[in-house]
Design an enzyme around this catalytic site. Structure first.
Site, PDB file in Angstrom:
ATOM      1  N   HIS A  22       7.058   2.985   3.786  1.00 43.04           N
ATOM      2  CA  HIS A  22       6.943   2.409   5.109  1.00 43.04           C
ATOM      3  C   HIS A  22       6.382   3.650   6.139  1.00 43.04           C
ATOM      4  O   HIS A  22       5.738   3.286   6.985  1.00 43.04           O
ATOM      5  CB  HIS A  22       8.372   1.895   5.599  1.00 43.04           C
ATOM      6  N   ASP A 116       8.838  -1.029  12.460  1.00 46.36           N
ATOM      7  CA  ASP A 116       8.900  -1.780  11.259  1.00 46.36           C
ATOM      8  C   ASP A 116       9.527  -3.368  11.302  1.00 46.36           C
ATOM      9  O   ASP A 116      10.698  -3.343  11.951  1.00 46.36           O
ATOM     10  CB  ASP A 116       9.435  -0.915  10.561  1.00 46.36           C
TER      11      ASP A 116
HETATM   12  C1  UDX Z   1       7.832   0.084  -1.526  1.00 46.55           C
HETATM   13  C2  UDX Z   1       7.543  -1.134  -2.138  1.00 46.55           C
HETATM   14  O1  UDX Z   1       7.551  -0.998  -3.580  1.00 46.55           O
HETATM   15  C3  UDX Z   1       6.179  -1.717  -1.783  1.00 46.55           C
HETATM   16  O2  UDX Z   1       5.957  -2.904  -2.597  1.00 46.55           O
HETATM   17  C4  UDX Z   1       6.301  -2.228  -0.405  1.00 46.55           C
HETATM   18  O3  UDX Z   1       4.976  -2.660   0.037  1.00 46.55           O
HETATM   19  C5  UDX Z   1       6.423  -1.103   0.471  1.00 46.55           C
HETATM   20  O4  UDX Z   1       7.848  -0.403   0.216  1.00 46.55           O
HETATM   21  P1  UDX Z   1       6.779   1.965  -2.929  1.00 46.55           P
HETATM   22  O5  UDX Z   1       7.404   1.397  -4.284  1.00 46.55           O
HETATM   23  O6  UDX Z   1       6.961   3.354  -2.784  1.00 46.55           O
HETATM   24  O7  UDX Z   1       7.015   1.264  -1.620  1.00 46.55           O
HETATM   25  O8  UDX Z   1       5.220   1.655  -3.429  1.00 46.55           O
HETATM   26  P2  UDX Z   1       3.892   1.683  -2.439  1.00 46.55           P
HETATM   27  O9  UDX Z   1       4.015   0.836  -1.244  1.00 46.55           O
HETATM   28  O10 UDX Z   1       2.925   1.906  -3.185  1.00 46.55           O
HETATM   29  O11 UDX Z   1       4.154   3.191  -1.661  1.00 46.55           O
HETATM   30  C6  UDX Z   1       4.019   4.619  -2.188  1.00 46.55           C
HETATM   31  C7  UDX Z   1       3.439   5.583  -1.406  1.00 46.55           C
HETATM   32  O12 UDX Z   1       3.784   6.928  -1.995  1.00 46.55           O
HETATM   33  C8  UDX Z   1       1.988   5.424  -1.495  1.00 46.55           C
HETATM   34  O13 UDX Z   1       1.456   5.686   0.236  1.00 46.55           O
HETATM   35  C9  UDX Z   1       1.352   6.552  -2.289  1.00 46.55           C
HETATM   36  O14 UDX Z   1       0.291   7.155  -1.996  1.00 46.55           O
HETATM   37  C10 UDX Z   1       2.492   7.659  -2.307  1.00 46.55           C
HETATM   38  N1  UDX Z   1       2.539   8.280  -3.430  1.00 46.55           N
HETATM   39  C11 UDX Z   1       3.052   7.680  -4.542  1.00 46.55           C
HETATM   40  C12 UDX Z   1       2.409   9.526  -3.324  1.00 46.55           C
HETATM   41  O15 UDX Z   1       1.998  10.292  -2.409  1.00 46.55           O
HETATM   42  N2  UDX Z   1       2.508  10.368  -4.586  1.00 46.55           N
HETATM   43  C13 UDX Z   1       2.875   9.841  -5.493  1.00 46.55           C
HETATM   44  O16 UDX Z   1       2.988  10.584  -6.737  1.00 46.55           O
HETATM   45  C14 UDX Z   1       3.180   8.498  -5.783  1.00 46.55           C
END
Ligand code: UDX
Length: 459
Positions: A22, A116
């Site tokens: 977020h 948010d």
């Molecule tokens: C959560 C939910 O899973 C997602 O579906 C919702 O829409 C937002 O909240 P998350 O599970 O963390 O988020 O997944 P995602 O939305 O893909 O966000 C992960 C973030 O971490 C991305 O911006 C990605 O670039 C970052 N990331 C991930 C890194 O910078 N490094 C990593 O090694 C893995």
């Protein structure tokens, strides 16, 4: 009057829900507002501000904090999600009120609060101060629309119908809906967060969504009939939208994973399109069984891979596995966008979190969808069947995607004609995505419109 407006810079207070998925998009949106000439202050919780680390963040965004009531540990210190949300509502309302008083006194007053959607109580506080309010939807509009239907009671829950037909969306099976609706009753706390996103939506001045019009035109058109909606995404650092890392290395914030590792050196000597990148985001947790299947699926496919396994998940990797790797690199966290932007990367095994989805799509990387819960299920449906940039890992009766299925998916993407088509589609989306945020593109225009409308209202 004209002169007065020009000389005053509107000041936005941006309040994300304190998780990586977020904060990332709201930070990127903040940077776009800065570019358009606004002043921006980003609010973190005290607990997340203790752990976050900025990465090459060279910006004039200001930072402030409020309390979620758990200043040491945040959500992990709360008994459960229900307690966390309720405590955050109470303590957050008080500390946000104090912050707004402080900013007003120091001649730094706010014009518009952008919060948010997970924090609907912010609207009440902002209205007390007679501020303009924009709600920020972090998820895809297809998902927002489905959750909105649930909030309104327009979906019969638990779902009895197998097929779900909603305006602006393709025909969906019940199992394509976000897991908290399809498996209604399993996670009531999360169900409430997702549906309560819309509890104050009638009272806000703008609804901003982290998507772009061309990606979901029908559902956006439908939602625009009921909300004052502007699509402003993808909220991805602009320097990454062209597979060239440009001089501007203003990247982001890393909150809960301070040991971000650069994989660029490792990638540099790998052939173009040869590496499988695997990550399940910042919060999802896999079973030990699933982790083992991924491990051997990756090893057996014989390709280079980078696998992000967060510190908290590391113990699930099979014993001795890491030591025997010849072609794989396991990291606890990396700079994901740098990885996508590297030409050695050929595909992305993903949980289909919305940020990861938008990032991969915007950088032209085809995917293997292995959704776990919440919106990821619906995102996976769209990535595979609507945007056609992914294949899906098929789970067995226990829901575990077995190593053979993972291997098959990797081969399909890396070696077959279908894989080529998916890659070409991903490149097409990359171009459309870039265009939407370029000057004059659909999202850029919406951001300009938002800024102009805010300026006019302040008169
Ligand atoms: C959560 C939910 O899973 C997602 O579906 C919702 O829409 C937002 O909240 P998350 O599970 O963390 O988020 O997944 P995602 O939305 O893909 O966000 C992960 C973030 O971490 C991305 O911006 C990605 O670039 C970052 N990331 C991930 C890194 O910078 N490094 C990593 O090694 C893995």
């Amino acid at each position: 009057m004209e002169k007065e407006i020009k000389n005053q810079i509107p000041h936005c207070l941006i309040i994300p829900y304190p998780t990586q998925g977020h904060i990332n998009p709201m930070l990127q949106f903040s940077k776009r507002l800065l570019q358009k000439g606004l002043k921006v202050t980003l609010v973190n919780t005290i607990s997340s501000s203790k752990t976050f680390k900025t990465i090459n963040l060279n910006t004039s965004i200001e930072f402030e904090t409020i309390s979620d009531g758990f200043d040491d540990g945040g959500l992990t210190a709360a008994k459960n999600i229900e307690t966390y949300i309720e405590t955050f509502r109470r303590t957050g309302s008080q500390t946000l009120t104090q912050l707004l008083h402080k900013l007003t006194k120091s001649n730094n007053s706010i014009d518009c609060v952008i919060h948010d959607a997970f924090l609907p109580w912010v609207v009440d506080v902002a209205k007390e101060f007679e501020l303009y309010v924009a709600v920020f939807l972090t998820q895809a509009c297809c998902v927002n629309s489905i959750n909105f239907h649930a909030f309104k009671g327009w979906l019969d829950l638990p779902l009895l119908e197998k097929e779900i037909v909603l305006p602006g969306l393709p025909k969906l099976e019940a199992a394509d809906l976000p897991s908290f609706l399809y498996k209604y009753g399993t996670h009531p706390g999360y169900f409430d967060i997702l549906t309560n996103q819309f509890s104050m939506i009638d009272q806000v001045d703008w609804v901003l969504a982290n998507t772009f019009y061309e990606l979901e035109p029908e559902v956006v058109d439908w939602l625009k009939k009921i909300w004052s909606l502007k699509t402003i995404g993808p909220c991805v650092p602009s320097m990454f939208l062209d597979r060239r890392i440009q001089d501007d290395n203003d990247y982001g914030i890393n909150i809960f994973n301070p040991n971000s590792e650069s994989c660029i050196k490792w990638l540099d000597d790998k052939p173009k399109g040869s590496v499988v990148y695997v990550s399940f985001g910042s919060r999802s947790s896999l079973s030990e069984d699933q982790t083992e299947e991924i491990a051997y699926g990756l090893k057996n496919c014989g390709r280079f891979f980078i696998w992000v396994v967060r510190e908290s998940e590391k113990s699930k990797i099979p014993k001795g596995f890491s030591e025997t790797l010849e072609k794989g690199l396991i990291v606890t966290w990396c700079q994901q966008l740098e990885v996508f932007a590297h030409e050695a990367v050929g595909c992305f095994v993903t949980h289909c979190g919305w940020n990861s989805t938008l990032e991969a799509l915007s950088l032209g990387v085809p995917m293997i969808a292995m959704p776990i819960w919440t919106d990821q299920i619906t995102n996976a449906k769209f990535i595979v069947d609507v945007w056609k940039i992914a294949v899906k890992g098929v789970g067995d009766e226990k829901g575990v995607v077995r190593r053979e299925s993972i291997e098959d998916c990797i081969r399909e993407i890396m070696e077959t004609e279908k894989g080529n088509e998916l890659k070409n589609n991903a490149i097409k989306w990359k171009n459309v995505s870039k265009k939407s945020v370029d000057e004059g593109g659909s999202s850029d225009k919406n951001i300009v419109e938002f800024v102009n409308e805010l300026m006019l209202r302040r008169k």
